[in-house]
Design a protein around this motif. Sequence first.
Motif, short mmCIF file in Angstrom:
data_model
loop_
_atom_site.label_atom_id
_atom_site.label_comp_id
_atom_site.label_asym_id
_atom_site.label_seq_id
_atom_site.Cartn_x
_atom_site.Cartn_y
_atom_site.Cartn_z
N TYR A 124 0.75 -1.19 -0.06
CA TYR A 124 0.04 0.09 -0.05
C TYR A 124 0.91 1.14 0.00
O TYR A 124 2.05 1.10 0.46
CB TYR A 124 -1.21 0.27 1.21
N LEU A 125 0.53 2.36 -0.56
CA LEU A 125 1.13 3.46 -0.69
C LEU A 125 1.15 4.32 0.82
O LEU A 125 2.12 4.89 1.02
CB LEU A 125 0.67 4.38 -1.60
N GLU A 126 -0.04 4.05 1.53
CA GLU A 126 0.10 4.57 2.53
C GLU A 126 0.91 3.74 3.61
O GLU A 126 0.76 2.62 3.90
CB GLU A 126 -1.35 4.42 3.51
N GLU A 127 2.12 4.34 4.29
CA GLU A 127 3.20 3.71 4.78
C GLU A 127 2.46 3.02 6.24
O GLU A 127 2.94 2.00 6.69
CB GLU A 127 4.09 4.94 5.57
N ALA A 128 1.64 3.64 6.95
CA ALA A 128 0.96 3.30 8.06
C ALA A 128 0.40 1.82 7.82
O ALA A 128 -0.03 1.12 8.74
CB ALA A 128 -0.28 4.29 8.54
N GLU A 129 -0.04 1.29 6.68
CA GLU A 129 -0.42 0.03 6.45
C GLU A 129 0.41 -0.97 6.61
O GLU A 129 0.05 -2.21 6.97
CB GLU A 129 -0.87 0.10 5.04
N GLY A 130 1.83 -0.48 6.81
CA GLY A 130 2.78 -1.56 7.16
C GLY A 130 3.23 -2.74 6.17
O GLY A 130 2.97 -2.51 5.04
N GLU A 131 4.01 -3.67 6.67
CA GLU A 131 4.32 -4.62 5.83
C GLU A 131 3.42 -6.01 5.93
O GLU A 131 2.81 -6.26 6.73
CB GLU A 131 5.73 -5.24 6.42
N TRP A 132 3.42 -6.73 4.64
CA TRP A 132 2.60 -7.78 4.53
C TRP A 132 3.46 -8.90 3.96
O TRP A 132 4.68 -8.83 3.48
CB TRP A 132 1.43 -7.63 3.39
N LEU A 133 2.94 -10.26 4.17
CA LEU A 133 3.62 -11.54 3.54
C LEU A 133 2.70 -12.04 2.47
O LEU A 133 1.39 -12.25 2.91
CB LEU A 133 3.91 -12.47 4.52
N ALA A 134 3.21 -12.60 1.42
CA ALA A 134 2.44 -13.25 0.41
C ALA A 134 3.24 -14.51 0.27
O ALA A 134 4.30 -14.68 0.03
CB ALA A 134 2.42 -12.29 -0.81
N VAL A 135 2.52 -15.75 0.28
CA VAL A 135 2.92 -16.86 0.07
C VAL A 135 2.10 -17.58 -1.17
O VAL A 135 0.70 -17.68 -1.10
CB VAL A 135 2.73 -17.84 1.38
N ALA A 136 3.07 -18.14 -2.21
CA ALA A 136 2.27 -18.63 -3.23
C ALA A 136 3.13 -20.22 -3.28
O ALA A 136 4.21 -20.17 -3.33
CB ALA A 136 2.46 -17.95 -4.62
N PHE A 137 2.08 -21.30 -4.07
CA PHE A 137 2.49 -22.39 -4.36
C PHE A 137 1.89 -22.85 -5.59
O PHE A 137 1.04 -22.28 -6.25
CB PHE A 137 1.74 -23.48 -3.26
N TYR A 138 2.97 -23.51 -6.52
CA TYR A 138 2.61 -23.77 -7.71
C TYR A 138 3.33 -25.03 -7.87
O TYR A 138 4.42 -25.44 -7.61
CB TYR A 138 3.11 -22.82 -8.95
N GLY A 139 2.37 -26.23 -8.47
CA GLY A 139 3.00 -27.48 -8.60
C GLY A 139 1.89 -28.51 -8.96
O GLY A 139 0.80 -28.06 -9.60
N THR A 140 2.21 -29.77 -8.37
CA THR A 140 1.05 -30.54 -8.68
C THR A 140 0.41 -31.27 -7.41
O THR A 140 1.11 -31.19 -6.31
CB THR A 140 1.58 -31.84 -9.39
N ILE A 141 -0.77 -31.80 -7.44
CA ILE A 141 -1.48 -32.38 -6.45
C ILE A 141 -2.18 -33.68 -6.87
O ILE A 141 -2.38 -33.64 -8.26
CB ILE A 141 -2.25 -31.61 -5.52
N GLY A 142 -2.19 -34.80 -6.33
CA GLY A 142 -2.89 -35.87 -6.98
C GLY A 142 -2.60 -37.10 -6.05
O GLY A 142 -2.16 -37.24 -5.05
#
Length: 145
Positions: A109-127
């Motif tokens: 976010y452009l607003e500094e007060a919103e702070g830091e965030w984490l994003a986790v992404a997975f890509y692959g296979t399941i079965g």
Amino acid sequence: MTQRILIGKLAVLLASLNEEELGFLHPNLTEIRFCKGRVGSMNLQKVIAAVETAAKRERLIEDQHYRETHALYHAILEAIEGVTRGQSGIGEMKRTVGLSFAVVRGKPYLEEAEGEWLAVAFYGTIGAPVKGLEHEAVGLGINHI
């Protein structure tokens, strides 16, 4: 900074690129804090541990700050729900995953007060735990620190 960093989009992209493909982007990623890894298992705890270990090893989160570990944990669980279509069991449901993952830390976010965030992404296979009977899957989780 005048532009938002879309940490979720970046995490999905990083998780889905192989090392050769990442080489084309890497020079442009110098200001982004991220890590990548791979995990394959029938045990959900091993998947969670692989992501957490990589994030700690690359110093994306500080072990002594509970809120950072907590934010990462919830982002991982949200991303796993995408991979497993809301049924977060793996081995107990007779299925296995082979995943690449990425963790991105930033200020979306452009607003500094919103702070830091984490994003986790997975890509692959399941079965089913039989080679050739799996299909592609992707999951994304984002949480504030």
